[in-house]
Design an enzyme around this catalytic site. Sequence first.
Site, PDB file in Angstrom:
ATOM      1  N   LYS A 172      66.692  19.638 -25.761  1.00 34.53           N
ATOM      2  CA  LYS A 172      65.514  20.481 -25.552  1.00 34.53           C
ATOM      3  C   LYS A 172      65.819  21.871 -24.983  1.00 34.53           C
ATOM      4  CE  LYS A 172      63.715  17.166 -23.106  1.00 34.53           C
ATOM      5  NZ  LYS A 172      62.874  16.209 -22.380  1.00 34.53           N
ATOM      6  N   ASP A 208      61.221  10.075 -18.459  1.00 33.36           N
ATOM      7  CA  ASP A 208      59.765  10.272 -18.530  1.00 33.36           C
ATOM      8  C   ASP A 208      59.051   9.156 -19.300  1.00 33.36           C
ATOM      9  OD1 ASP A 208      60.947  11.196 -20.847  1.00 33.36           O
ATOM     10  OD2 ASP A 208      59.845  13.066 -20.966  1.00 33.36           O
TER      11      ASP A 208
HETATM   12  C1  BGC Z   1      65.279  13.365 -24.139  1.00 30.33           C
HETATM   13  C2  BGC Z   1      64.608  12.113 -23.626  1.00 30.33           C
HETATM   14  C3  BGC Z   1      63.174  12.402 -23.226  1.00 30.33           C
HETATM   15  C4  BGC Z   1      62.444  13.074 -24.363  1.00 30.33           C
HETATM   16  C5  BGC Z   1      61.010  13.412 -24.025  1.00 30.33           C
HETATM   17  C6  BGC Z   1      64.430  14.017 -25.212  1.00 30.33           C
HETATM   18  O1  BGC Z   1      65.005  15.229 -25.595  1.00 30.33           O
HETATM   19  O2  BGC Z   1      66.548  13.071 -24.665  1.00 30.33           O
HETATM   20  O3  BGC Z   1      65.320  11.574 -22.534  1.00 30.33           O
HETATM   21  O4  BGC Z   1      62.545  11.202 -22.876  1.00 30.33           O
HETATM   22  O5  BGC Z   1      63.114  14.261 -24.730  1.00 30.33           O
HETATM   23  O6  BGC Z   1      60.924  14.261 -22.945  1.00 30.33           O
END
Ligand code: BGC
Length: 560
Positions: A172, A208
């Site tokens: 992200k 989360d």
């Molecule tokens: C992460 C997860 C997370 C999800 C939603 C992903 O990029 O790897 O750990 O739960 O985003 O936030």
Amino acid sequence: MSGDTATLHLDGIPPHMLSEVEKHLKPFRLSLEKLQEVSARLRKDMLRGLGKHAHHRAAVKMLPTFVRATPDGTEKGDFLALDLGGTNFRVLHVRVLEEEQRVLKMDSQICAIPQEIMLGTGEKLFDHIAACLAEFLDSQKLRGQTLPLGFTFSFPCEQKEIDKSILIRWTKGFNCSGVEGEDVVRLLKEAIHRRGDYHIGSVAMVNDTVGTMMSCGYRDQSCEIGMIIGTGTNACYMEEMKNVKRVEGEDGRMCINTEWGGFGDDGSLKDVLTEFDEEVDRTSINPGVHTFEKMISGMYLGEIVRLVLLKLTQEKLLFKGCPSEALLSPGSFETKFISEIEEPDTGLENAKKILTKLALDWDLVDARVARLVCDTVSSRSARLCAAALATIANRIRTNRGLDHLKTTVGVDGTVYRKHPNFSDELQAAVRLLAPKCDVTFLISEDGSGKGAAMVTAVAQRLALQSRLLEDSDGEDEEEEEEEKVIVLRTGQAGCRRLCVSGRNKDLSKSVEGKRDEGAGSGREPTNTPAQPTWNTPGAALTREQVSGDRKAGEPGTDEV
Ligand code: BGC
């Protein structure tokens, strides 16, 4: 797809134009059969991720969370929660009220994470977090207290214990150096130590999805899946312990963080990817990583739409063949524009405003085509998510040998919450892909904040019980007369029940656990309030019980 609820706005686009545009949009339209195939592939990948040895090379990581217990209603106290997972970082003060069984958010503060920190050193990131926390403690007059802290860290982590969590990789848009492969709790504690002007209590790490499931589980007993469709996407669910081959023990269930965003990283989704997905991946800061997430989540949907609009412009199907500077700039088409353009009543007007904002020379047909592109991209996202969620629901059903499963998904994330018909489309597709499952969706009330505090509260309760138990174990012989520790076999393989009586009257409820083998312990809930059905009696937030892990490629059976 039969039972199709896709809201494709085809009206007002001349047929010859529509057929030309459709040539570019066709690869986004996934048939029911294709979605079933995707689901079957994910099912296989999930098995690989759960495997004792195969998990090393699994694209879908299936990470054990060591969460095996939900609130039993005796938790109480004040907690801090940190929530890091998107572009903002949040600090919260949460109070758990035992009597009313309520979780109150006392206050919270949002701190932006500037781009240079997202891409800087890990030390800078954690210093920034520690500074935000200090500011918040001051504003709340909490600096003198040492409160336990729930840390929602929404990135793939190999959890070793509830307070030891190794970052596998950033996702992200984060890419801070020196954090991958490190224990995130240690990095946070070191940053607080560097300041030296406040203290925190015990820390519980939470993804989360897990916080979301936990916060919904408090309200709905059958909530056993947590799903996020926001900046990123992911889901967790309660898996049978006997299938979690990496963790010792056969009894009960454990929450597994699937990290389904990584689905396809081994090339298994090649036939589903469009040229636009490939471009998004190529230009991302983490090429080849989180393939599934890049087709679904808010961080990428806007960019996919921009690339499609650009392609249609280059093909002279839009904007008289002239792209604007803005349309040529990566990231200029925000994901929230998709929701605005798809609004049932105001969508077309919104499209016109947005195209004007992007300095494009548009006409009415252009605006309608732009809306069709948004429909197409968001609809694919909803259906892919549905395929993944259906895989989980189908798995829970077959795990339990049920003809029919009734289950609840705790869900959160801006794409799910804000898009006008994403949730309807997702739910309709789940009905088709998991016909024997009756899935209810429950929007989480701040799973990343209150949910994290709840996990911490449960962890604290269990730790306290465990400590008291250990104290009583170490007593003198004479005292043992008074404080009898009775060890009973429960009949469940490898699981002992320890009942404490005597002076520690407050521990007269039973506790199950594998204390001597490095596991924590938990109290069997008596007189328990509404709890999720997966709250196996005595299940605990345990320490790792990982059994002799082999390196990738080493032989071994991974049958689940
Ligand atoms: C992460 C997860 C997370 C999800 C939603 C992903 O990029 O790897 O750990 O739960 O985003 O936030």
